[in-house]
Design a protein around this motif. Structure first.
Motif, PDB file in Angstrom:
ATOM      1  N   TRP A  50       0.761  -1.241   0.000  1.00 55.59           N
ATOM      2  CA  TRP A  50       0.000   0.000   0.000  1.00 55.59           C
ATOM      3  C   TRP A  50       0.798   1.301   0.000  1.00 55.59           C
ATOM      4  N   ASP A  95      -2.544  -5.303  -1.123  1.00 53.35           N
ATOM      5  CA  ASP A  95      -3.463  -4.405  -0.415  1.00 53.35           C
ATOM      6  C   ASP A  95      -4.656  -4.090  -1.326  1.00 53.35           C
ATOM      7  N   ASP A  96      -5.209  -2.921  -1.210  1.00 51.80           N
ATOM      8  CA  ASP A  96      -6.439  -2.574  -1.934  1.00 51.80           C
ATOM      9  C   ASP A  96      -6.222  -2.598  -3.460  1.00 51.80           C
ATOM     10  N   TYR A 137      -6.076  -8.576   0.944  1.00 54.96           N
ATOM     11  CA  TYR A 137      -6.789  -7.458   1.565  1.00 54.96           C
ATOM     12  C   TYR A 137      -8.274  -7.565   1.283  1.00 54.96           C
ATOM     13  N   CYS A 145     -11.762   0.758   0.826  1.00 53.76           N
ATOM     14  CA  CYS A 145     -11.506   2.204   0.869  1.00 53.76           C
ATOM     15  C   CYS A 145     -11.304   2.749  -0.544  1.00 53.76           C
ATOM     16  N   GLY A 146     -10.806   1.925  -1.441  1.00 47.72           N
ATOM     17  CA  GLY A 146     -10.571   2.349  -2.820  1.00 47.72           C
ATOM     18  C   GLY A 146     -11.779   2.141  -3.728  1.00 47.72           C
ATOM     19  N   LYS A 172      -5.729  -8.947   5.639  1.00 40.71           N
ATOM     20  CA  LYS A 172      -5.903  -7.634   6.278  1.00 40.71           C
ATOM     21  C   LYS A 172      -7.331  -7.216   6.001  1.00 40.71           C
ATOM     22  N   ASP A 174      -9.904  -4.409   6.299  1.00 41.39           N
ATOM     23  CA  ASP A 174     -10.046  -2.970   6.512  1.00 41.39           C
ATOM     24  C   ASP A 174     -11.477  -2.654   6.960  1.00 41.39           C
ATOM     25  N   TYR A 210     -10.443   2.407  13.300  1.00 41.17           N
ATOM     26  CA  TYR A 210     -11.706   3.060  12.937  1.00 41.17           C
ATOM     27  C   TYR A 210     -12.510   3.509  14.155  1.00 41.17           C
ATOM     28  N   ARG A 231      -4.312  -2.609  13.385  1.00 39.56           N
ATOM     29  CA  ARG A 231      -3.951  -1.210  13.182  1.00 39.56           C
ATOM     30  C   ARG A 231      -4.656  -0.388  14.243  1.00 39.56           C
ATOM     31  N   ASP A 235      -3.192   6.097   8.893  1.00 39.55           N
ATOM     32  CA  ASP A 235      -2.277   5.554   7.869  1.00 39.55           C
ATOM     33  C   ASP A 235      -0.931   6.264   7.865  1.00 39.55           C
ATOM     34  N   MET A 271       3.164   0.420   8.138  1.00 32.58           N
ATOM     35  CA  MET A 271       4.314  -0.090   7.368  1.00 32.58           C
ATOM     36  C   MET A 271       5.623   0.663   7.605  1.00 32.58           C
TER      37      MET A 271
HETATM   38  C1  GLA Z   1      -7.022   2.288   4.466  1.00 33.43           C
HETATM   39  C2  GLA Z   1      -5.939   1.499   5.191  1.00 33.43           C
HETATM   40  C3  GLA Z   1      -4.649   1.548   4.409  1.00 33.43           C
HETATM   41  C4  GLA Z   1      -4.868   0.976   3.031  1.00 33.43           C
HETATM   42  C5  GLA Z   1      -5.983   1.737   2.330  1.00 33.43           C
HETATM   43  C6  GLA Z   1      -6.375   1.088   1.015  1.00 33.43           C
HETATM   44  O1  GLA Z   1      -6.760   3.645   4.428  1.00 33.43           O
HETATM   45  O2  GLA Z   1      -5.748   1.995   6.491  1.00 33.43           O
HETATM   46  O3  GLA Z   1      -3.638   0.825   5.080  1.00 33.43           O
HETATM   47  O4  GLA Z   1      -5.181  -0.380   3.133  1.00 33.43           O
HETATM   48  O5  GLA Z   1      -7.160   1.807   3.137  1.00 33.43           O
HETATM   49  O6  GLA Z   1      -7.386   1.773   0.370  1.00 33.43           O
END
Ligand code: GLA
Length: 445
Positions: A50, A95-96, A137, A145-146, A172, A174, A210, A231, A235, A271
């Protein structure tokens, strides 16, 4: 995951009591097994797409850097061929933005067919063939999120099954586009669904991030029972300010956060950004040292194909990794903030050793910081030796009362691996001499 109740027995007499103790011991063992998946007894290490590669899906103009199977195959090859795997960096994590915009006709998540023409299973098989593990992910909510398909409550079982069938080793999950209630139901439900697949799949939960990262909104006892890492905070970005804000938040809240982490369940400050664009050499060394003090997962998010030699040396420092991976898994704490803008971090390690980090927040010039081990709460009953984690130099014959000086560069660290070499009294005295109230005691294990 099942909840264990430790029922009291009512047998009388000493034999009966021994038996009861033994039986409840067995119950405890069974309980521990039931509550944990046995994974990540030390902080996980690997690579995560990510921070460096984001949601770049433009494979036409940027084929080497877009989220595609090529990127992950390249990183698998680098981890396997460049000495990372042997050091413990074994996860390659997607990731996303890996998914197609829609589920397939059966409602199953699928990878984008153009960017991942062979699918995720082939990627997992390839990672495994090279001695590595594949992470994926998902997002507990209507969308990631994307903006890709999310895992709503009714899809949890199906998605867990899909990931297991593909041979995925870590998820992971989210928390974009979901409510407090959905998260409270969904995160434990996914833990159960992953367990039910029968495949060991490590589980990274973004849930606390969150919900503000702190009790009472966040229940860390529950999290430790269902997630291998989580987490806690926002970020990471490619900047020194971002590192500082994370370190500040984790230190300010260490009384809550430090005790909740341990083997199998870790706080995740996000990270490593070493090797990217935002950090100087000193700052890169600081991130590595501070993450190690936090017993943090070490997920690099950088381009391993073009990594500089100096970044590689920081990330591949063997003593650093040994400290990060200490089997006791005790998170360290910030134990001092000096007016001179030097901070001291301490992490207790196995075999009565400790890690010490002297961290400079100064912006002028290298600072000569003078202190002694007794000022840092070490017992006067031992003589110590330290190994400088970055230079490798050995400092021997350290007595607790004697002053020493370390020279710390602006936004840099000096890091020591410290251990007693001689006890002037019996070791058990060390423990007795330091009541809990005196502070965070390296010997109080
Ligand atoms: C959130 C997560 C990030 C990443 C993005 C991907 O913001 O906290 O680590 O995975 O989404 O869209």
């Amino acid at each position: 995951m099942s909840i264990c109740h430790n029922k009291k027995t009512t047998l009388g007499g000493s034999r009966a009591m021994k038996l009861a103790a033994f039986v409840s011991g067995l119950a405890l063992v069974a309980c521990a097994l039931a509550l944990e998946n046995g994974l990540m007894r030390t902080p996980p290490m690997g690579w995560l797409a990510w921070e460096r590669f984001r949601c770049n899906i433009d494979c036409k103009t940027d084929p080497d850097n877009c989220i595609s199977e090529k990127l992950f195959v390249d990183m698998v090859d680098r981890l396997a061929d460049d000495g990372w795997k042997e050091l413990g960096y074994v996860y390659v994590n997607i990731d996303d933005c890996w998914m197609a915009k829609k589920r397939d006709a059966a409602g199953q998540l699928i990878a984008d067919p153009e960017r991942f023409p062979h699918g995720i299973k082939a990627l997992a098989d390839y990672a495994h063939s090279r001695g590595l593990k594949l992470g994926i992910y998902g997002d507990l909510g209507t969308y990631t999120c994307g903006g890709y398909p999310g895992t709503t409550l009714d899809r949890i079982k199906q998605d867990a099954q899909t990931f297991a069938e593909w041979g995925v080793d870590m998820l992971k999950l989210d928390g974009c586009y979901s409510s407090e209630e959905v998260q409270a139901q969904g995160y434990p439900k996914m833990a159960m669904a992953l367990n039910a697949t029968g495949r060991p799949i490590a589980y990274s939960c973004s849930w606390p991030a969150y919900r503000g990262g702190l009790p009472p909104k966040v229940n860390y006892t529950l999290l430790a029972n269902i997630c291998n890492l989580w987490r806690n905070y926002g970020d990471i970005q490619d900047s020194w300010n971002s590192i500082l804000s994370i370190v500040d938040w984790f230190s300010a809240n260490q009384d809550v956060l430090q005790p909740v982490s341990g083997p199998g369940h870790w706080n995740d400050p996000d990270m490593l950004i070493i090797g990217n664009f935002g950090l100087s050499y000193e700052q890169s060394r600081s991130q590595m040292a501070l993450w190690t003090m936090l017993a943090a997962p070490l997920f690099m998010s950088t381009d391993l194909r073009t990594l500089s030699r100096s970044s590689r040396e920081i990330l591949q420092n063997r003593l650093m990794i040994k400290i990060n991976q200490d089997p006791l898994g005790i998170q360290g704490r910030r134990v001092l903030q000096e007016k001179a803008r030097i901070e001291v971090f301490l992490r207790p390690l196995s075999h009565s050793a400790s890690a010490l980090v002297f961290f400079s927040r100064r912006t002028d010039m290298p600072y000569r910081y003078t202190t002694s081990l007794s000022k840092l709460n070490f017992s006067a009953s031992a003589v110590y030796e330290a190994q400088d984690v970055y230079s490798g130099g050995i400092i021997s014959g350290l007595k607790a009362e004697e002053n020493f000086t370390v020279i710390v560069n602006p936004s840099g660290v000096v890091m020591w691996y410290l251990y007693p070499t001689m006890y002037l009294e019996q070791p058990w005295n060390l423990v007795r001499q330091h009541p809990q109230e005196k502070g965070f005691n390296p010997f109080d294990l």
